[in-house]
Design a protein around this motif. Structure first.
Motif, mmCIF file in Angstrom:
data_model
loop_
_atom_site.group_PDB
_atom_site.id
_atom_site.type_symbol
_atom_site.label_atom_id
_atom_site.label_comp_id
_atom_site.label_asym_id
_atom_site.label_seq_id
_atom_site.Cartn_x
_atom_site.Cartn_y
_atom_site.Cartn_z
ATOM 1 N N ARG A 86 0.845 -1.183 0.000
ATOM 2 C CA ARG A 86 0.000 0.000 0.000
ATOM 3 C C ARG A 86 0.885 1.239 0.000
ATOM 4 O O ARG A 86 1.751 1.389 0.849
ATOM 5 C CB ARG A 86 -0.903 -0.014 1.224
ATOM 6 N N VAL A 87 0.642 2.074 -0.939
ATOM 7 C CA VAL A 87 1.397 3.316 -1.044
ATOM 8 C C VAL A 87 0.418 4.464 -0.903
ATOM 9 O O VAL A 87 -0.548 4.554 -1.648
ATOM 10 C CB VAL A 87 2.130 3.409 -2.407
ATOM 11 N N GLU A 88 0.686 5.298 0.078
ATOM 12 C CA GLU A 88 -0.175 6.460 0.267
ATOM 13 C C GLU A 88 0.639 7.714 -0.017
ATOM 14 O O GLU A 88 1.752 7.867 0.466
ATOM 15 C CB GLU A 88 -0.717 6.498 1.703
ATOM 16 N N VAL A 89 0.060 8.580 -0.769
ATOM 17 C CA VAL A 89 0.703 9.841 -1.089
ATOM 18 C C VAL A 89 -0.085 10.938 -0.382
ATOM 19 O O VAL A 89 -1.248 11.173 -0.714
ATOM 20 C CB VAL A 89 0.727 10.092 -2.613
ATOM 21 N N PRO A 90 0.549 11.561 0.615
ATOM 22 C CA PRO A 90 -0.189 12.591 1.350
ATOM 23 C C PRO A 90 -0.414 13.830 0.494
ATOM 24 O O PRO A 90 0.455 14.235 -0.265
ATOM 25 C CB PRO A 90 0.723 12.905 2.537
ATOM 26 N N ILE A 91 -1.582 14.377 0.646
ATOM 27 C CA ILE A 91 -1.909 15.623 -0.037
ATOM 28 C C ILE A 91 -2.121 16.664 1.053
ATOM 29 O O ILE A 91 -3.008 16.525 1.890
ATOM 30 C CB ILE A 91 -3.167 15.478 -0.908
ATOM 31 N N ILE A 92 -1.268 17.653 1.043
ATOM 32 C CA ILE A 92 -1.345 18.696 2.071
ATOM 33 C C ILE A 92 -2.124 19.870 1.505
ATOM 34 O O ILE A 92 -1.729 20.452 0.497
ATOM 35 C CB ILE A 92 0.071 19.149 2.502
ATOM 36 N N PRO A 93 -3.249 20.200 2.148
ATOM 37 C CA PRO A 93 -4.039 21.338 1.671
ATOM 38 C C PRO A 93 -3.226 22.628 1.724
ATOM 39 O O PRO A 93 -2.373 22.809 2.600
ATOM 40 C CB PRO A 93 -5.224 21.398 2.627
ATOM 41 N N SER A 94 -3.514 23.532 0.801
ATOM 42 C CA SER A 94 -2.730 24.773 0.732
ATOM 43 C C SER A 94 -2.876 25.625 1.993
ATOM 44 O O SER A 94 -1.907 26.253 2.429
ATOM 45 C CB SER A 94 -3.124 25.581 -0.507
ATOM 46 N N ASP A 95 -4.065 25.653 2.623
ATOM 47 C CA ASP A 95 -4.216 26.457 3.836
ATOM 48 C C ASP A 95 -3.378 25.888 4.977
ATOM 49 O O ASP A 95 -2.877 26.626 5.824
ATOM 50 C CB ASP A 95 -5.692 26.586 4.240
ATOM 51 N N LEU A 96 -3.178 24.569 5.002
ATOM 52 C CA LEU A 96 -2.330 23.966 6.023
ATOM 53 C C LEU A 96 -0.870 24.334 5.776
ATOM 54 O O LEU A 96 -0.119 24.601 6.718
ATOM 55 C CB LEU A 96 -2.510 22.443 6.033
ATOM 56 N N LYS A 97 -0.477 24.380 4.495
ATOM 57 C CA LYS A 97 0.892 24.785 4.162
ATOM 58 C C LYS A 97 1.160 26.200 4.655
ATOM 59 O O LYS A 97 2.215 26.480 5.220
ATOM 60 C CB LYS A 97 1.120 24.723 2.646
ATOM 61 N N GLU A 98 0.197 27.077 4.434
ATOM 62 C CA GLU A 98 0.349 28.469 4.867
ATOM 63 C C GLU A 98 0.441 28.560 6.385
ATOM 64 O O GLU A 98 1.265 29.302 6.930
ATOM 65 C CB GLU A 98 -0.824 29.309 4.363
ATOM 66 N N ALA A 99 -0.395 27.800 7.082
ATOM 67 C CA ALA A 99 -0.374 27.810 8.546
ATOM 68 C C ALA A 99 0.963 27.285 9.062
ATOM 69 O O ALA A 99 1.523 27.831 10.025
ATOM 70 C CB ALA A 99 -1.532 26.967 9.092
ATOM 71 N N MET A 100 1.480 26.251 8.441
ATOM 72 C CA MET A 100 2.767 25.690 8.862
ATOM 73 C C MET A 100 3.899 26.686 8.613
ATOM 74 O O MET A 100 4.809 26.826 9.436
ATOM 75 C CB MET A 100 3.027 24.368 8.138
ATOM 76 N N ALA A 101 3.840 27.395 7.494
ATOM 77 C CA ALA A 101 4.860 28.406 7.192
ATOM 78 C C ALA A 101 4.807 29.530 8.224
ATOM 79 O O ALA A 101 5.843 30.023 8.683
ATOM 80 C CB ALA A 101 4.657 28.949 5.779
ATOM 81 N N GLU A 102 3.594 29.910 8.613
ATOM 82 C CA GLU A 102 3.439 30.958 9.634
ATOM 83 C C GLU A 102 3.988 30.491 10.980
ATOM 84 O O GLU A 102 4.672 31.232 11.675
ATOM 85 C CB GLU A 102 1.955 31.323 9.773
ATOM 86 N N LEU A 103 3.703 29.257 11.356
ATOM 87 C CA LEU A 103 4.233 28.702 12.614
ATOM 88 C C LEU A 103 5.754 28.656 12.585
ATOM 89 O O LEU A 103 6.418 28.959 13.587
ATOM 90 C CB LEU A 103 3.669 27.298 12.859
ATOM 91 N N ALA A 104 6.317 28.280 11.438
ATOM 92 C CA ALA A 104 7.770 28.223 11.311
ATOM 93 C C ALA A 104 8.371 29.612 11.465
ATOM 94 O O ALA A 104 9.389 29.796 12.153
ATOM 95 C CB ALA A 104 8.162 27.619 9.965
ATOM 96 N N ALA A 105 7.731 30.603 10.874
ATOM 97 C CA ALA A 105 8.222 31.985 11.004
ATOM 98 C C ALA A 105 8.157 32.441 12.450
ATOM 99 O O ALA A 105 9.085 33.079 12.955
ATOM 100 C CB ALA A 105 7.402 32.908 10.101
ATOM 101 N N ARG A 106 7.074 32.101 13.151
ATOM 102 C CA ARG A 106 6.948 32.460 14.565
ATOM 103 C C ARG A 106 8.014 31.768 15.407
ATOM 104 O O ARG A 106 8.610 32.379 16.306
ATOM 105 C CB ARG A 106 5.575 32.073 15.103
#
Length: 121
Positions: A86-106
């Motif tokens: 079984r191979v699963e390819v995660p799909i990260i929603p764009s709003d989650l990417k933005e939130a993660m980038a903001e957390l990283a900046a903080r």
């Protein structure tokens, strides 16, 4: 019973066929004629028995190659079916990417402040 007429190489043939099998016979004859035409293009006029023999051998070789490939494909398919991975390819929603980038900046900002406080203190 229907009769089917076709040409192979440089000779015409007429063969009886069961009703409904005419198209199959014509298709098979066209494939054999294709091989015969290739032989005639390369070797020129060839006696009928030799032409049919060579065309039949060429088709038998092609058939054997395809049969071997089909057998390999079946073995490969059976291996995949008996041991599926079984191979699963995660799909990260764009709003989650933005939130993660903001957390990283903080986090970087907090780390910088902590360094400044440790250096000043």
């Amino acid at each position: 019973m229907a009769e089917v007429e076709f040409t192979i190489g440089h000779k015409e043939y007429r063969i009886g066929a069961q009703d409904g099998e005419e198209r199959l016979l014509q298709r098979a004859a066209a494939i054999l004629d294709g091989e015969a035409q290739q032989i005639l293009e390369q070797a020129g006029r060839t006696p009928e028995p030799r032409l049919l023999l060579l065309a039949g051998l060429m088709l038998a070789d092609r058939f054997a190659t395809m049969e071997e490939r089909a057998t390999k494909a079946e073995r490969h398919l059976n291996r995949l079916q008996s041991n599926p991975q079984r191979v699963e390819v995660p799909i990260i929603p764009s709003d989650l990417k933005e939130a993660m980038a903001e957390l990283a900046a903080r986090a970087e900002s907090l780390a910088e402040r902590l360094e400044e406080q440790q250096t000043a203190g």
